[in-house]
Structure formats: C-alpha cells, structure tokens
Design a protein around this motif. Structure first.
Motif, short mmCIF file in Angstrom:
data_model
loop_
_atom_site.label_atom_id
_atom_site.label_comp_id
_atom_site.label_asym_id
_atom_site.label_seq_id
_atom_site.Cartn_x
_atom_site.Cartn_y
_atom_site.Cartn_z
N GLN A 1 2.12 1.58 -3.59
CA GLN A 1 1.05 1.88 -4.55
C GLN A 1 0.53 3.31 -4.42
O GLN A 1 0.24 3.97 -5.42
CB GLN A 1 -0.11 0.89 -4.35
CG GLN A 1 0.21 -0.53 -4.78
CD GLN A 1 -0.77 -1.55 -4.21
OE1 GLN A 1 -1.68 -1.20 -3.45
NE2 GLN A 1 -0.59 -2.81 -4.57
N LEU A 2 0.43 3.79 -3.20
CA LEU A 2 -0.14 5.12 -2.97
C LEU A 2 0.91 6.20 -2.81
O LEU A 2 0.58 7.39 -2.74
CB LEU A 2 -1.04 5.10 -1.73
CG LEU A 2 -2.24 4.15 -1.77
CD1 LEU A 2 -3.08 4.31 -0.52
CD2 LEU A 2 -3.09 4.40 -3.01
N ASP B 1 -7.04 2.11 -3.02
CA ASP B 1 -6.61 3.25 -3.81
C ASP B 1 -6.82 4.52 -3.02
O ASP B 1 -7.07 4.49 -1.83
CB ASP B 1 -7.35 3.27 -5.16
CG ASP B 1 -8.86 3.32 -5.00
OD1 ASP B 1 -9.33 3.78 -3.93
OD2 ASP B 1 -9.56 2.86 -5.91
N ASP B 2 -6.75 5.65 -3.68
CA ASP B 2 -6.89 6.93 -2.99
C ASP B 2 -8.31 7.21 -2.55
O ASP B 2 -8.56 8.14 -1.79
CB ASP B 2 -6.41 8.10 -3.89
CG ASP B 2 -4.90 8.11 -3.99
OD1 ASP B 2 -4.25 7.73 -3.01
OD2 ASP B 2 -4.38 8.51 -5.05
N THR C 1 -11.04 -1.47 -3.72
CA THR C 1 -11.71 -2.01 -4.90
C THR C 1 -11.19 -3.40 -5.19
O THR C 1 -10.08 -3.75 -4.81
CB THR C 1 -11.47 -1.12 -6.12
OG1 THR C 1 -10.06 -1.04 -6.38
CG2 THR C 1 -12.01 0.27 -5.89
N VAL D 1 0.84 -1.20 0.00
CA VAL D 1 0.00 0.00 0.00
C VAL D 1 0.87 1.25 0.00
O VAL D 1 0.58 2.24 -0.69
CB VAL D 1 -0.95 -0.01 1.22
CG1 VAL D 1 -1.70 1.32 1.33
CG2 VAL D 1 -1.93 -1.16 1.12
N LEU E 1 -7.61 -3.86 -3.57
CA LEU E 1 -6.68 -2.77 -3.86
C LEU E 1 -7.17 -1.54 -3.11
O LEU E 1 -8.28 -1.07 -3.33
CB LEU E 1 -6.63 -2.49 -5.36
CG LEU E 1 -5.82 -1.26 -5.79
CD1 LEU E 1 -4.34 -1.46 -5.48
CD2 LEU E 1 -6.02 -0.99 -7.29
#
Length: 238
Positions: free
Chosen positions: A193-194, A231-232, A236, A190, A229
């Motif tokens: 990814q972010l 995300d911001d 999802t 995470v 996942l």
C-alpha cells in the motif's frame, strides 16, 4: 545532500559502537557536537494526546537536560511537548522572548540555566513516540544545516527508541517466524500500500502499536480485516 549527511551521521554512530554505550546515549552525544548545543534529552510519550498519556525521560546528556525534561512534565508545556503534538520541529532561540508561548515553562527553564531550546519530534508520519530536546546556555538560533541535522538525528533516535521498547531492531524480521501469520500478512499489505520495503512496513506497524498502547498482533489483525489503514500520515479507519 540529506542522504550523504544521513550516511555520515550513521557512520559516526557506528564508529562509537565498540565502546559499549547504548545508541540513544551516542545519539545525544553526537547531537551536542553536531548541533553545537549545550545538552540534549530524549523523552518518551506513550498514547500522546490522550488523557492517560505517559511521559518519561529516556536519556539526558547532563543534569540540566534531565531537569528540563522533568520541568516540561511538571508544568505540562514546553518545546518538546509542542513538537510532539505538532509533529514539527520547535525552535526557541530565546526563551525570554517565548514566555507568552510557555508562561509556566520559560521562567523556570531560564532559572536552571537554559537560554534557548530546540525540540525535534520522534515521529513516523503522524505517529509520535517522543522528542529529542536540545538546549543552549546562551541565546541564538540554529542554522538551516543544524535543523536538518536535528531532524536526521531525531529519525535515528526514533528507530533506537522503538528498538529499545519493542525489543527488535528495525531491520530484524527474523522474529516474524515466531508470531502469528497475520503479522506477516499485514506487513505485506502495508508494504504494498505504501510502496515501501518489508522492514519499513514492519517499523510502521510496530510504531503504531506502541504509540496506541496495542499489541503488534492486534494492529496486524485490524490491518488484515481492513478496519485499520496505515497511510503516509496516520492510521485511519476506512
């Protein structure tokens, strides 16, 4: 300006830390002063939006604030619930003019002495834990600076609330050594990814787990096997 304001608010909260008062109590007291409102309440909502959603009052600065939170739970509508579901601040400077929006809430709120209400969601992306609800005994809007301050205080209340229910402060990563390696791995994923730090990544994992009634380890496992996942906005499924 926002970062300076955030630092100032955190300094004010830290200055009161010696009095043995919990962070949510201090945040509510600070909100009364900074937003120039009459009272403030913090409500926790688990599994928001689902049929088994549960709502409870975590703290209220006074008896009217507590009754206001109870009223929203009873009638199933109001600024706080709207803020939670919309993910945005809800500003009602005159409840008399908002009766068509919340027909069951407004008349009773006015009867207990509430003339204006302002609610700020306790959110991280699309993950909602509850709301910071403020009221005034007189009508009148919040200024732009007051709204910005309310959002910052809601951010701090989110962290304090998650600390209270999860048992670990947002910057406490030492406990990771005592749990499954998948949480380590998921936190790293995470973070990458972010583009955020490890502490922020772990906060997102904890928040998602609590908001969905799941164990942190379960969320971590789903992140690692890529069935979830973060995300911001929200979690999802790929």
């Amino acid at each position: 300006m926002t970062e300076n304001h955030r630092l100032r608010l955190r300094a004010l909260l830290a200055a009161d830390d010696d009095h043995g008062v919990g962070p949510l109590t201090r945040i509510c007291a600070l909100a009364v002063v900074e937003l120039q409102v009459t009272g403030v309440g913090v409500t926790l909502v688990s599994r928001a939006g689902s049929v088994d959603a549960q709502q409870r009052l975590v703290h209220a600065s006074d008896a009217v604030a507590a009754r206001l939170e109870d009223l929203q739970l009873t009638v199933g509508e109001g600024p706080g619930l709207t803020a939670i579901t919309s993910g945005a601040p809800v500003l009602a400077p005159d409840l008399g003019a908002a009766r068509s929006r919340w027909p069951a809430f407004c008349p009773d709120a006015q009867r207990i002495g509430v003339a204006a209400a302002f609610a700020f969601p306790l959110t991280l992306g699309a993950i909602a834990l509850g709301s910071l609800d403020c009221y005034r005994a007189t009508t009148g809007p919040l200024s732009r600076d007051h709204v910005a301050c309310g959002l910052l205080l809601a951010e701090m209340a989110f962290e304090a609330l998650l600390t209270e229910v999860a048992g670990h402060a947002p910057d406490d990563v030492g406990w990771l050594s005592d749990i499954h390696a998948e949480v380590h791995q998921a936190t790293g994923m995470v973070s990458y990814q972010l583009g955020v730090g490890v502490q922020a990544a772990l906060l997102r994992i904890r928040a998602y787990a609590f908001a969905h009634g799941l164990a942190v380890a379960t969320v971590a496992r789903r992140i690692v096997d890529r069935s979830l996942l973060l995300d911001d906005g929200n979690g999802t499924t790929p």
